[in-house]
Enzyme design. Structure first.
Site, PDB file in Angstrom:
ATOM      1  N   THR A 138      10.329 -20.572   4.192  1.00  0.00           N
ATOM      2  CA  THR A 138      11.415 -19.608   4.354  1.00  0.00           C
ATOM      3  C   THR A 138      11.764 -19.387   5.821  1.00  0.00           C
ATOM      4  O   THR A 138      10.879 -19.133   6.647  1.00  0.00           O
ATOM      5  CB  THR A 138      11.031 -18.267   3.707  1.00  0.00           C
ATOM      6  OG1 THR A 138      10.759 -18.521   2.326  1.00  0.00           O
ATOM      7  CG2 THR A 138      12.161 -17.255   3.812  1.00  0.00           C
ATOM      8  N   LYS A 194      14.257 -22.748   2.999  1.00  0.00           N
ATOM      9  CA  LYS A 194      15.008 -21.714   2.265  1.00  0.00           C
ATOM     10  C   LYS A 194      15.448 -20.667   3.281  1.00  0.00           C
ATOM     11  O   LYS A 194      14.607 -20.017   3.918  1.00  0.00           O
ATOM     12  CB  LYS A 194      14.108 -21.108   1.197  1.00  0.00           C
ATOM     13  CG  LYS A 194      14.606 -19.784   0.644  1.00  0.00           C
ATOM     14  CD  LYS A 194      13.909 -19.405  -0.634  1.00  0.00           C
ATOM     15  CE  LYS A 194      13.973 -17.918  -0.891  1.00  0.00           C
ATOM     16  NZ  LYS A 194      13.549 -17.564  -2.251  1.00  0.00           N
ATOM     17  N   LYS A 240      17.274 -17.228   4.411  1.00  0.00           N
ATOM     18  CA  LYS A 240      17.694 -15.905   3.964  1.00  0.00           C
ATOM     19  C   LYS A 240      19.063 -15.582   4.567  1.00  0.00           C
ATOM     20  O   LYS A 240      19.281 -15.792   5.774  1.00  0.00           O
ATOM     21  CB  LYS A 240      16.660 -14.860   4.412  1.00  0.00           C
ATOM     22  CG  LYS A 240      15.332 -14.986   3.685  1.00  0.00           C
ATOM     23  CD  LYS A 240      15.467 -14.583   2.234  1.00  0.00           C
ATOM     24  CE  LYS A 240      14.117 -14.518   1.548  1.00  0.00           C
ATOM     25  NZ  LYS A 240      14.230 -14.086   0.140  1.00  0.00           N
ATOM     26  N   ASP A 300      19.128 -18.099   0.086  1.00  0.00           N
ATOM     27  CA  ASP A 300      18.890 -16.934  -0.767  1.00  0.00           C
ATOM     28  C   ASP A 300      19.750 -15.786  -0.244  1.00  0.00           C
ATOM     29  O   ASP A 300      19.491 -15.240   0.836  1.00  0.00           O
ATOM     30  CB  ASP A 300      17.408 -16.543  -0.724  1.00  0.00           C
ATOM     31  CG  ASP A 300      17.064 -15.492  -1.778  1.00  0.00           C
ATOM     32  OD1 ASP A 300      18.006 -14.925  -2.370  1.00  0.00           O
ATOM     33  OD2 ASP A 300      15.863 -15.245  -1.998  1.00  0.00           O
ATOM     34  N   GLU A 339      20.680 -18.921  -4.161  1.00  0.00           N
ATOM     35  CA  GLU A 339      19.908 -17.991  -4.976  1.00  0.00           C
ATOM     36  C   GLU A 339      20.564 -16.609  -4.924  1.00  0.00           C
ATOM     37  O   GLU A 339      20.918 -16.115  -3.849  1.00  0.00           O
ATOM     38  CB  GLU A 339      18.504 -17.945  -4.357  1.00  0.00           C
ATOM     39  CG  GLU A 339      17.401 -17.560  -5.302  1.00  0.00           C
ATOM     40  CD  GLU A 339      16.069 -17.519  -4.542  1.00  0.00           C
ATOM     41  OE1 GLU A 339      15.789 -18.410  -3.714  1.00  0.00           O
ATOM     42  OE2 GLU A 339      15.315 -16.565  -4.784  1.00  0.00           O
ATOM     43  N   LYS A 386       9.002 -16.029 -11.080  1.00  0.00           N
ATOM     44  CA  LYS A 386       7.907 -15.508 -10.244  1.00  0.00           C
ATOM     45  C   LYS A 386       6.928 -14.801 -11.158  1.00  0.00           C
ATOM     46  O   LYS A 386       7.343 -14.031 -12.041  1.00  0.00           O
ATOM     47  CB  LYS A 386       8.421 -14.513  -9.208  1.00  0.00           C
ATOM     48  CG  LYS A 386       9.276 -15.140  -8.124  1.00  0.00           C
ATOM     49  CD  LYS A 386       9.729 -14.087  -7.119  1.00  0.00           C
ATOM     50  CE  LYS A 386      10.783 -14.679  -6.189  1.00  0.00           C
ATOM     51  NZ  LYS A 386      11.657 -13.661  -5.627  1.00  0.00           N
ATOM     52  N   CYS A 428       7.888 -16.799  -5.217  1.00  0.00           N
ATOM     53  CA  CYS A 428       6.747 -15.890  -5.041  1.00  0.00           C
ATOM     54  C   CYS A 428       7.151 -14.710  -4.169  1.00  0.00           C
ATOM     55  O   CYS A 428       8.172 -14.727  -3.487  1.00  0.00           O
ATOM     56  CB  CYS A 428       5.587 -16.626  -4.361  1.00  0.00           C
ATOM     57  SG  CYS A 428       5.970 -17.174  -2.693  1.00  0.00           S
TER      58      CYS A 428
HETATM   59  C1  LIG Z   1       8.322 -13.561   1.970  1.00  0.00           C
HETATM   60  C2  LIG Z   1       8.459 -14.292   0.679  1.00  0.00           C
HETATM   61  C3  LIG Z   1       7.107 -14.506   0.091  1.00  0.00           C
HETATM   62  C4  LIG Z   1       9.087 -15.629   0.887  1.00  0.00           C
HETATM   63  C5  LIG Z   1       9.624 -16.215  -0.400  1.00  0.00           C
HETATM   64  N1  LIG Z   1       9.996 -17.569  -0.136  1.00  0.00           N
HETATM   65  C6  LIG Z   1      10.817 -15.420  -0.809  1.00  0.00           C
HETATM   66  O1  LIG Z   1      11.859 -15.573  -0.235  1.00  0.00           O
HETATM   67  N2  LIG Z   1      10.681 -14.530  -1.768  1.00  0.00           N
HETATM   68  C7  LIG Z   1      11.690 -13.533  -2.031  1.00  0.00           C
HETATM   69  C8  LIG Z   1      11.068 -12.392  -2.733  1.00  0.00           C
HETATM   70  C9  LIG Z   1       9.945 -11.813  -1.953  1.00  0.00           C
HETATM   71  O2  LIG Z   1      10.448 -11.297  -0.750  1.00  0.00           O
HETATM   72  C10 LIG Z   1       9.760 -10.273  -0.208  1.00  0.00           C
HETATM   73  C11 LIG Z   1       8.449 -10.016  -0.467  1.00  0.00           C
HETATM   74  C12 LIG Z   1       7.861  -8.891   0.109  1.00  0.00           C
HETATM   75  O3  LIG Z   1       6.591  -8.647  -0.177  1.00  0.00           O
HETATM   76  C13 LIG Z   1       8.573  -8.060   0.953  1.00  0.00           C
HETATM   77  C14 LIG Z   1       9.885  -8.363   1.194  1.00  0.00           C
HETATM   78  C15 LIG Z   1      10.458  -9.469   0.612  1.00  0.00           C
HETATM   79  C16 LIG Z   1      11.800  -9.556   0.982  1.00  0.00           C
HETATM   80  O4  LIG Z   1      12.604 -10.431   0.631  1.00  0.00           O
HETATM   81  N3  LIG Z   1      12.038  -8.511   1.775  1.00  0.00           N
HETATM   82  C17 LIG Z   1      10.932  -7.645   1.955  1.00  0.00           C
HETATM   83  C18 LIG Z   1      10.741  -7.453   3.395  1.00  0.00           C
HETATM   84  C19 LIG Z   1      12.868 -14.033  -2.806  1.00  0.00           C
HETATM   85  O5  LIG Z   1      12.862 -15.122  -3.378  1.00  0.00           O
HETATM   86  O6  LIG Z   1      13.863 -13.332  -2.888  1.00  0.00           O
HETATM   87 MG   LIG Z   2      15.120 -14.699  -3.997  1.00  0.00          MG
END
Ligand SMILES: CC(C)C[C@H](N)C(=O)N[C@H](CCOc1cc(O)cc2c1C(=O)N[C@@H]2C)C(=O)O
Ligand SMILES: [Mg+2]
Length: 325
Positions: A121, A146, A148, A173, A199, A243, A271
């Site tokens: 990410t 990926k 953001k 995403d 996403e 997830k 995740c």
């Molecule tokens: C940081 C994630 C594990 C990276 C993963 N690739 C991802 O993008 N996952 C997000 C959902 C999880 O995102 C989190 C987790 C978290 O514990 C805290 C936060 C986030 C987030 O997006 N913002 C807060 C800071 C996804 O797929 O959307």
């Molecule tokens: Mg997402």
């Protein structure tokens, strides 16, 4: 007889800070659950779904308060989906594997896990920061990045990422941030930069905004999709992001994967932040997925002993969880 032994909260520091449109995170609290039968102990980990109001303390309390049978099938109906059920379900799988001395993948009728080409990410930032992060990630061997996004200035961000990682596959995403945009036009602009999937462009609950949108890229439901019960509402998406914390465990995640494929959805496995103890069961669901996004432990400053290893961008199967004895 199986007993709940513990449900506790652990805090793990993030490497630097993880930033998206909703904020920054410097550490993550995970709930760790242990169950035992007097001889063997099973462990599972969950991370609260923060955007649904879950907290790690709340998850630990929910596990301690659970009074139903310690049985994975019973959990599906007697405990709500979410990170608490995930931690408990994964602990029960781990215990089952130890009692049978057979790995979980075998108990679940899956094939032996292979190394996984996980996405890495790129946190939200200005274009120059994201370009530098992409260059570093590509240099570490990650072939899939990926990114953001926030719904403002995203084209410049992706152009910069593309400059930093000319050969990487890119997915993005939007984390529900494209409500004010022409989604098809935005997706086309990103497709022109080589992005292969978007996403969660729309706000969860407002999936109808996608009706009639002719996007040139697959659109993947994340915040809109938790369990197999959601699939009927997701006809305008092309893919679902599974997830374990959203699904409430490996048991439901496997059901969701099967149901999604039967309905023609492509599959992503993602995740939350968490240690390798939480990622290991997700790695079983991710075998053969179209997109794998299991970098949650890779973003931490440190991980558990026996952490899943990373070799040239590939997440290796490990022995931390679910291997029997
Ligand atoms: C940081 C994630 C594990 C990276 C993963 N690739 C991802 O993008 N996952 C997000 C959902 C999880 O995102 C989190 C987790 C978290 O514990 C805290 C936060 C986030 C987030 O997006 N913002 C807060 C800071 C996804 O797929 O959307
Ligand atoms: Mg997402």
């Amino acid at each position: 007889m199986i007993h709940l032994l513990s449900a506790t909260v652990e805090r793990w520091p993030v490497a630097g800070a993880f930033i998206i449109s909703r904020g920054a995170k410097t550490d993550v609290d995970v709930v760790v659950c242990t169950v035992g039968d007097g001889t063997h102990v099973g462990r599972g980990e969950g991370t609260a779904i923060y955007y649904e109001g879950e907290t790690a303390e709340g998850c630990a309390a929910a596990i301690r308060a659970y009074a139903g049978p310690l049985d994975r099938q019973a959990l599906l109906t007697q405990m709500p989906r979410g990170a608490a059920r995930n931690a408990l379900d994964c602990a029960l799988w781990d215990l089952e594997a130890k009692r049978a001395d057979v790995p979980v993948w075998q108990l679940a009728g899956l094939s032996a896990p292979a190394p996984l080409p996980t996405a890495f990410t790129i946190s939200l930032g200005d274009p120059a920061t994201m370009e530098a992060a992409a260059r570093t990630a590509a240099g570490r061997g990650f072939a899939l990045l990926k990114c953001k996004l926030t719904g403002e200035g995203d084209r410049a961000r992706i152009a910069a990422v593309r400059a930093g990682a000319p050969d990487a596959r890119l997915i993005v995403d939007a984390n529900e941030s494209w409500h004010d945009l022409d989604i098809a036009a935005e997706a086309q602009a990103l497709a022109d930069l080589g992005v292969e999937m978007v996403e969660q462009p729309v706000i969860h609950g407002r999936e109808a905004a996608l009706a009639g949108v002719r996007a040139p890229l697959p659109l993947c439901a994340d915040e809109s999709c938790h369990t197999s019960a959601d699939l009927d509402r997701l006809g305008d998406f092309d893919a679902v992001n599974i997830k374990l914390d959203k699904a409430g465990g490996l048991t439901e995640a496997l059901v969701l994967r099967q149901a999604a494929r039967e309905r023609g959805f492509r599959v992503m496995v993602g995740c939350m932040l968490g240690t390798s103890l939480g990622i290991a069961p997700a790695a079983l669901v991710a075998q053969g997925a179209d997109w794998i996004d299991l970098d949650g432990a890779l973003l931490l400053a440190r991980d558990r002993d026996g952490a899943l290893a990373l070799d040239d961008g590939l997440l290796q199967p490990g022995n931390l969880w679910g291997m029997g004895e």
